[in-house]
Design a protein around this motif. Structure first.
Motif, PDB file in Angstrom:
ATOM      1  N   THR A  98     -19.491  50.260  -8.387  1.00 25.25           N
ATOM      2  CA  THR A  98     -19.613  48.243  -8.523  1.00 25.25           C
ATOM      3  C   THR A  98     -20.459  47.707  -9.767  1.00 25.25           C
ATOM      4  O   THR A  98     -21.157  48.384  -8.544  1.00 25.25           O
ATOM      5  N   ALA A  99     -20.278  47.035 -10.412  1.00 24.87           N
ATOM      6  CA  ALA A  99     -22.253  46.974 -11.315  1.00 24.87           C
ATOM      7  C   ALA A  99     -21.462  45.356 -11.032  1.00 24.87           C
ATOM      8  O   ALA A  99     -20.879  44.514 -11.584  1.00 24.87           O
ATOM      9  N   GLN A 100     -23.529  44.737 -11.588  1.00 23.63           N
ATOM     10  CA  GLN A 100     -22.330  43.254 -11.896  1.00 23.63           C
ATOM     11  C   GLN A 100     -23.865  42.719 -11.842  1.00 23.63           C
ATOM     12  O   GLN A 100     -24.774  43.576 -11.701  1.00 23.63           O
ATOM     13  N   ILE A 101     -24.161  41.617 -12.389  1.00 24.64           N
ATOM     14  CA  ILE A 101     -25.817  41.136 -13.265  1.00 24.64           C
ATOM     15  C   ILE A 101     -25.319  39.345 -12.221  1.00 24.64           C
ATOM     16  O   ILE A 101     -24.890  38.408 -12.243  1.00 24.64           O
ATOM     17  N   VAL A 102     -26.417  39.661 -11.225  1.00 23.61           N
ATOM     18  CA  VAL A 102     -27.281  38.206 -10.332  1.00 23.61           C
ATOM     19  C   VAL A 102     -28.436  37.456 -11.005  1.00 23.61           C
ATOM     20  O   VAL A 102     -29.497  38.014 -11.298  1.00 23.61           O
ATOM     21  N   PRO A 103     -27.854  35.955 -11.030  1.00 27.36           N
ATOM     22  CA  PRO A 103     -28.883  35.467 -11.271  1.00 27.36           C
ATOM     23  C   PRO A 103     -29.608  34.570 -10.658  1.00 27.36           C
ATOM     24  O   PRO A 103     -29.751  34.664  -9.137  1.00 27.36           O
ATOM     25  N   GLU A 104     -31.096  35.244 -10.479  1.00 28.00           N
ATOM     26  CA  GLU A 104     -32.031  34.429  -9.775  1.00 28.00           C
ATOM     27  C   GLU A 104     -32.922  33.443  -9.964  1.00 28.00           C
ATOM     28  O   GLU A 104     -33.420  34.154 -11.526  1.00 28.00           O
ATOM     29  N   PRO A 105     -33.606  33.046  -9.013  1.00 24.24           N
ATOM     30  CA  PRO A 105     -34.542  31.826  -9.660  1.00 24.24           C
ATOM     31  C   PRO A 105     -35.647  32.858  -9.864  1.00 24.24           C
ATOM     32  O   PRO A 105     -36.227  33.625  -9.360  1.00 24.24           O
ATOM     33  N   LEU A 106     -36.545  32.269 -11.249  1.00 27.25           N
ATOM     34  CA  LEU A 106     -37.896  33.634 -11.488  1.00 27.25           C
ATOM     35  C   LEU A 106     -38.437  32.740 -10.721  1.00 27.25           C
ATOM     36  O   LEU A 106     -39.689  34.015  -9.696  1.00 27.25           O
ATOM     37  N   GLY A 107     -38.752  31.494  -9.448  1.00 26.51           N
ATOM     38  CA  GLY A 107     -40.017  31.309  -9.144  1.00 26.51           C
ATOM     39  C   GLY A 107     -40.452  29.828  -8.848  1.00 26.51           C
ATOM     40  O   GLY A 107     -39.913  28.928  -8.529  1.00 26.51           O
ATOM     41  N   VAL A 108     -41.990  29.810  -9.280  1.00 29.25           N
ATOM     42  CA  VAL A 108     -42.647  28.259  -8.938  1.00 29.25           C
ATOM     43  C   VAL A 108     -42.721  27.927 -10.242  1.00 29.25           C
ATOM     44  O   VAL A 108     -43.802  29.187 -11.364  1.00 29.25           O
TER      45      VAL A 108
END
Length: 481
Positions: A98-108
């Motif tokens: 299975t494949a997905q694109i997960v949005p994650e915060p960049l940081g500061v």
């Protein structure tokens, strides 16, 4: 100051590493708090904008306060879906998976905002950074000190100050902030400072979004509803900070045969908007500072320029006000025509045929916005297809930025990156590729020793051959365990 900037960064980095900003509940709580702040402190915000720019209350509400609140509400409505991973198809070479694109915060992240819309241009990128789950520092413009001070006072009262901070100051403080290692920098302003920001970011390979400006053109065809066109151009130019806006019309292109009619219509509209003495109008913003006032008055004191004034040109240094000014056929090598005006002067360039206007625009740097007034569908199609700009609008000006479903940003000299609506979330988000497999479905052909038979199967897999996939999953060619 460097030590102070480092301490701010250390605290925010710690909060982010602890995961404080990641949960949807935290993001939602901060956005709701911003909505409360805007609602409860609307009068204070309006007062600050008036202190900085003499901005009329109606203009402050329409162009800053309402848009900021709308951005918060749009993010609150969409946040749950924005945070969901996007499922994508798997490739035959990774079957089964299975494949997905997960949005994650960049940081500061660091947001350095501008003075001309000091509330909106500060808070909207911060909204995007918060929605994306980042810790953020806002550096408001020192040229709008009342709004900067208000942010420093209000934000700690409403949002999580361990993750969201305001740093006030000028060049020294900005330089100290730029010396830190950020996960993204968002800058709104001019190209000269943008180069300084890019140079600082390069030391840490920090990604940068630049919202700049440029000479935004307006093509006016002769077949338009002239009264409507003149009103829309006038409010987009002088009703936006008296021309101190990155998307305000910088110059008009029309035909020699139509220019007199256009100037007369603008004159009638301006008198209706601001009266016979616009310098006394409470509906016209002042120039932000004495230095900007002197820069602008110098542009029209040029001998080659002064003789081209058809309307306006009056100035009042005590009030820092300049009347709406219309000029025709100013020499193209003058400073007024070579740089972004960012003020109340609106020069008009004349051409023999309106189709020539596209080539004129394309001969210069790519603008942040380009506008066209016409009823000619072919001209509209040519304009959209052949003019490169950050955004464009047909038969109006500036309103495209109010649609949260459209990205707002520049191209080339007018900037890089975009925001507004979900694009603000995306601006401060890393889209992480994730592939998940189990321990079944072993394809022995991928492992050494490599044989001609294995190469045949692998080539078939790369070409998408279902037969090659079956052979690979069956373990052909057979190998000893």
């Amino acid at each position: 100051m460097a030590a102070s900037a480092a301490a701010v960064m250390e605290e925010l980095r710690g909060s982010f590493r602890e995961g404080r900003t990641r949960p949807a509940e935290w993001r939602t709580a901060q956005l709701r708090a911003l909505v409360r702040m805007i609602e409860e402190k609307e009068d204070d915000i309006s007062d600050a904008l008036h202190a900085d720019l003499a901005k009329p209350r109606m203009e402050a509400y329409l162009h800053e306060i309402s848009l900021a609140k709308g951005a918060c509400m749009f993010a609150l409505k969409g946040l749950k879906n924005w945070m969901k991973p996007d499922k994508v198809p798997s490739a035959i070479t990774t079957f089964p998976s299975t494949a997905q694109i997960v949005p994650e915060p960049l940081g500061v992240v660091l947001v350095i905002s501008a003075w001309n819309y000091p509330f909106l241009l500060s808070i909207e990128p911060v909204i995007g950074a918060i929605a994306a789950g980042n810790a953020v520092v806002l550096k408001p413009s020192e040229i709008a000190p009342a709004t900067s001070s208000l942010f420093a006072k209000l934000l700690p009262e409403y949002v999580d100050s361990s993750c969201i901070k305001v740093v006030e100051g000028g060049v020294t403080e900005t330089g100290a902030l730029l010396g830190q290692r950020w996960d993204k920098i968002f800058y709104t302003g001019n190209g000269n400072v943008a180069r300084v920001v890019l140079a600082a970011a390069a030391k840490h390979l920090t990604p940068v979004a630049l919202e700049l400006g440029g000479k935004c053109p307006v093509i006016v065809d002769s077949n338009v509803d002239l009264h409507v066109a003149a009103k829309r151009i006038a409010v987009g130019k002088w009703g936006c900070n008296n021309g101190q806006a990155c998307i305000a019309p910088d110059y008009i292109i029309t035909t020699k045969a139509f220019v007199t009619e256009l100037v007369d219509s603008l004159k009638r509209v301006l008198e209706r908007f601001y009266g016979e003495d616009p310098l006394q109008s409470a509906d016209l913003s002042r120039i932000v500072s004495i230095s900007h006032f002197k820069r602008l008055t110098k542009l029209i004191e040029d001998k080659e320029v002064a003789t081209k004034i058809q309307l306006g040109g009056q100035t009042d240094q005590e009030q820092l006000k300049i009347a709406p000014t219309v000029l025709v056929d100013v020499p193209l090598d003058t400073e007024l025509m070579t740089g972004e005006i960012f003020g109340p002067m609106l020069p008009i360039i004349t051409v023999d045929k309106i189709e020539e206007s596209i080539a004129h625009i394309n001969a210069g740097a790519k603008p942040l916005a380009a506008y066209l007034f016409t009823k000619d569908k072919k001209l509209q199609q040519d304009f959209v297809s052949n003019v490169s700009a950050g955004g464009m609008l047909v038969n109006d000006v500036a309103l495209h930025l109010t649609n949260p479903h459209l990205p707002f940003g520049g191209v080339g000299d007018s900037g890089t990156g975009s925001y507004h609506g979900k694009f603000s979330f995306d601006c401060f988000t890393h889209r992480k590729a994730v592939l998940i497999r189990g321990f079944g479905g072993e394809a022995n052909a991928r492992y050494p020793p490599y044989t001609a038979e294995k190469q045949r199967i692998l080539r078939g897999l790369i070409k998408g051959s279902f037969f090659a996939l079956i052979l690979a999953l069956l373990g052909f060619p057979r190998e000893k365990r």
